[in-house]
Design a protein around this motif. Structure first.
Motif, PDB file in Angstrom:
ATOM      1  N   ASP A   3       0.833  -1.207   0.000  1.00  0.00           N
ATOM      2  CA  ASP A   3       0.000   0.000   0.000  1.00  0.00           C
ATOM      3  C   ASP A   3       0.865   1.253   0.000  1.00  0.00           C
ATOM      4  N   ASN A   4       2.020   1.211   0.722  1.00  0.00           N
ATOM      5  CA  ASN A   4       2.895   2.374   0.769  1.00  0.00           C
ATOM      6  C   ASN A   4       3.525   2.659  -0.585  1.00  0.00           C
ATOM      7  N   SER A   6       2.215   1.951  -3.426  1.00  0.00           N
ATOM      8  CA  SER A   6       1.124   2.471  -4.242  1.00  0.00           C
ATOM      9  C   SER A   6       0.827   3.930  -3.888  1.00  0.00           C
ATOM     10  N   PHE A   7       0.841   4.248  -2.578  1.00  0.00           N
ATOM     11  CA  PHE A   7       0.567   5.609  -2.131  1.00  0.00           C
ATOM     12  C   PHE A   7       1.616   6.584  -2.658  1.00  0.00           C
ATOM     13  N   VAL A   8       2.882   6.236  -2.467  1.00  0.00           N
ATOM     14  CA  VAL A   8       3.977   7.109  -2.920  1.00  0.00           C
ATOM     15  C   VAL A   8       3.957   7.216  -4.446  1.00  0.00           C
ATOM     16  N   GLY A   9       3.778   6.093  -5.120  1.00  0.00           N
ATOM     17  CA  GLY A   9       3.731   6.099  -6.580  1.00  0.00           C
ATOM     18  C   GLY A   9       2.609   6.953  -7.129  1.00  0.00           C
ATOM     19  N   SER A  10       1.426   6.843  -6.517  1.00  0.00           N
ATOM     20  CA  SER A  10       0.292   7.650  -7.001  1.00  0.00           C
ATOM     21  C   SER A  10       0.502   9.133  -6.716  1.00  0.00           C
ATOM     22  N   LYS A  11       1.167   9.459  -5.611  1.00  0.00           N
ATOM     23  CA  LYS A  11       1.495  10.860  -5.323  1.00  0.00           C
ATOM     24  C   LYS A  11       2.411  11.425  -6.406  1.00  0.00           C
ATOM     25  N   ILE A  12       3.447  10.661  -6.743  1.00  0.00           N
ATOM     26  CA  ILE A  12       4.401  11.103  -7.766  1.00  0.00           C
ATOM     27  C   ILE A  12       3.684  11.296  -9.097  1.00  0.00           C
ATOM     28  N   LYS A  13       2.876  10.322  -9.474  1.00  0.00           N
ATOM     29  CA  LYS A  13       2.152  10.399 -10.743  1.00  0.00           C
ATOM     30  C   LYS A  13       1.192  11.594 -10.752  1.00  0.00           C
ATOM     31  N   GLY A  14       0.489  11.806  -9.651  1.00  0.00           N
ATOM     32  CA  GLY A  14      -0.447  12.921  -9.563  1.00  0.00           C
ATOM     33  C   GLY A  14       0.241  14.272  -9.699  1.00  0.00           C
ATOM     34  N   GLN A  44       4.991  -0.665  -8.167  1.00  0.00           N
ATOM     35  CA  GLN A  44       5.660  -1.961  -8.259  1.00  0.00           C
ATOM     36  C   GLN A  44       6.957  -1.988  -7.465  1.00  0.00           C
ATOM     37  N   THR A  45       7.641  -0.841  -7.367  1.00  0.00           N
ATOM     38  CA  THR A  45       8.884  -0.777  -6.612  1.00  0.00           C
ATOM     39  C   THR A  45       8.944   0.501  -5.797  1.00  0.00           C
ATOM     40  N   MET A  46       9.749   0.450  -4.760  1.00  0.00           N
ATOM     41  CA  MET A  46      10.047   1.627  -3.947  1.00  0.00           C
ATOM     42  C   MET A  46      11.560   1.719  -3.883  1.00  0.00           C
ATOM     43  N   PRO A  47      12.147   2.718  -4.544  1.00  0.00           N
ATOM     44  CA  PRO A  47      13.602   2.832  -4.548  1.00  0.00           C
ATOM     45  C   PRO A  47      14.129   3.361  -3.219  1.00  0.00           C
ATOM     46  N   SER A  48      15.431   3.496  -3.140  1.00  0.00           N
ATOM     47  CA  SER A  48      16.043   4.111  -1.975  1.00  0.00           C
ATOM     48  C   SER A  48      15.768   5.622  -2.011  1.00  0.00           C
ATOM     49  N   LEU A  49      16.208   6.314  -0.984  1.00  0.00           N
ATOM     50  CA  LEU A  49      15.952   7.758  -0.909  1.00  0.00           C
ATOM     51  C   LEU A  49      16.583   8.545  -2.050  1.00  0.00           C
ATOM     52  N   GLY A  50      17.775   8.133  -2.504  1.00  0.00           N
ATOM     53  CA  GLY A  50      18.472   8.867  -3.565  1.00  0.00           C
ATOM     54  C   GLY A  50      17.611   9.101  -4.796  1.00  0.00           C
ATOM     55  N   SER A  90       8.992   1.006   3.268  1.00  0.00           N
ATOM     56  CA  SER A  90      10.209   0.228   3.055  1.00  0.00           C
ATOM     57  C   SER A  90      10.853   0.639   1.751  1.00  0.00           C
ATOM     58  N   PHE A  91      12.178   0.737   1.760  1.00  0.00           N
ATOM     59  CA  PHE A  91      12.934   1.070   0.573  1.00  0.00           C
ATOM     60  C   PHE A  91      13.864  -0.076   0.232  1.00  0.00           C
ATOM     61  N   SER A  92      14.070  -0.305  -1.047  1.00  0.00           N
ATOM     62  CA  SER A  92      15.027  -1.300  -1.508  1.00  0.00           C
ATOM     63  C   SER A  92      16.429  -0.811  -1.182  1.00  0.00           C
ATOM     64  N   ASN A  93      17.344  -1.757  -1.022  1.00  0.00           N
ATOM     65  CA  ASN A  93      18.732  -1.370  -0.764  1.00  0.00           C
ATOM     66  C   ASN A  93      19.546  -1.316  -2.043  1.00  0.00           C
ATOM     67  N   GLY A  94      18.877  -1.387  -3.202  1.00  0.00           N
ATOM     68  CA  GLY A  94      19.582  -1.335  -4.468  1.00  0.00           C
ATOM     69  C   GLY A  94      20.059  -2.691  -4.932  1.00  0.00           C
ATOM     70  N   ALA A  95      19.749  -3.727  -4.184  1.00  0.00           N
ATOM     71  CA  ALA A  95      20.175  -5.075  -4.578  1.00  0.00           C
ATOM     72  C   ALA A  95      19.383  -5.524  -5.792  1.00  0.00           C
ATOM     73  N   THR A  96      19.982  -6.383  -6.567  1.00  0.00           N
ATOM     74  CA  THR A  96      19.316  -6.846  -7.783  1.00  0.00           C
ATOM     75  C   THR A  96      18.063  -7.641  -7.464  1.00  0.00           C
ATOM     76  N   ASP A  97      18.015  -8.294  -6.313  1.00  0.00           N
ATOM     77  CA  ASP A  97      16.811  -9.039  -5.964  1.00  0.00           C
ATOM     78  C   ASP A  97      15.834  -8.187  -5.159  1.00  0.00           C
ATOM     79  N   ALA A  98      16.092  -6.900  -5.040  1.00  0.00           N
ATOM     80  CA  ALA A  98      15.187  -5.913  -4.425  1.00  0.00           C
ATOM     81  C   ALA A  98      14.765  -6.271  -3.009  1.00  0.00           C
ATOM     82  N   ARG A  99      15.692  -6.780  -2.203  1.00  0.00           N
ATOM     83  CA  ARG A  99      15.365  -7.031  -0.794  1.00  0.00           C
ATOM     84  C   ARG A  99      15.137  -5.703  -0.100  1.00  0.00           C
ATOM     85  N   LYS A 100      14.276  -5.721   0.882  1.00  0.00           N
ATOM     86  CA  LYS A 100      14.021  -4.497   1.632  1.00  0.00           C
ATOM     87  C   LYS A 100      14.827  -4.569   2.914  1.00  0.00           C
ATOM     88  N   HIS A 101      15.681  -3.590   3.129  1.00  0.00           N
ATOM     89  CA  HIS A 101      16.528  -3.665   4.316  1.00  0.00           C
ATOM     90  C   HIS A 101      16.222  -2.582   5.330  1.00  0.00           C
TER      91      HIS A 101
END
Length: 194
Positions: A3-4, A6-14, A44-50, A90-101
């Motif tokens: 849900d998070n 989706s929320f962040v993604g929809s904010k960006i798109k809006g 579908q994804t949540m990147p790191s803060l950068g 949660s943000f991905s740590n940039g790993a190729t398997d997109a683990r959330k750290h």
């Protein structure tokens, strides 16, 4: 898809659509790929803060705009019980398997016009972190509340233990993670000039 995300993604798109900007324009001005932007906007994804900071810059908004529900003009109080009950981001740590750290618990998401982004961050253990260093404008302050943290900063690695702090310029490539196999909890305050 959380849900998070989706929320962040929809904010960006809006915001992007309200400014009549295309995904391609945001990708070009942020330095990210069209696929990355689309994946974020679709939840579908949540990147790191950068990368989120780069998108905020490209849109001309504060990073916190992506996480805001309401804007309060006066002080904003976040009670510990509310923070634990509220959902985290949660943000991905940039790993190729997109683990959330990391799980971010925003502390001032309803404060209008803020210049700092304070978070309590739970860092999940990883045996061998596979991360990518990132850099962005601004400064960061970290206070280790529990556990052991490693901060790769440029060519140096700093080991921080409970009670330790570090304040650094975010323009230098960096990455924060728990010591191998260890979890941690930190208070982080991010300042991004607008």
């Amino acid at each position: 898809m959380s849900d998070n995300n989706s929320f962040v993604g929809s904010k960006i798109k809006g915001i992007r659509e309200s400014k009549n900007l295309s995904v391609e324009e945001i990708a070009e001005s942020s330095g990210l790929s069209v696929d990355q932007i689309s994946s974020i906007e679709n939840g579908q994804t949540m990147p790191s803060l950068g990368p989120l900071i780069k998108i905020a810059r490209a849109l001309g908004v504060r990073l916190g705009t992506f996480m805001d529900d309401n804007d309060a003009l006066g002080p904003v109080v976040t009670h510990a019980a509310d923070r634990e009950r509220d959902s985290s981001i949660s943000f991905s740590n940039g790993a190729t398997d997109a683990r959330k750290h990391m799980e971010y618990h925003p502390l001032a998401q309803q404060k209008a016009g803020r210049h700092m982004e304070p978070f309590i961050i739970d860092i999940n253990p990883e045996e061998s972190p596979n991360f990518q260093l990132s850099a962005h404008e601004g400064e960061e302050f970290i206070f280790v509340m529990q556990g052991e943290v490693e901060l790769v900063y440029g060519k140096e690695t700093y080991h921080l233990y409970e009670g330790d702090t570090i304040y650094y310029d975010s323009i230098v490539k960096h990455h924060v993670h728990g010591a191998p196999g260890k979890s941690a909890k930190i208070l982080a305050v991010v300042y991004i000039p607008f």
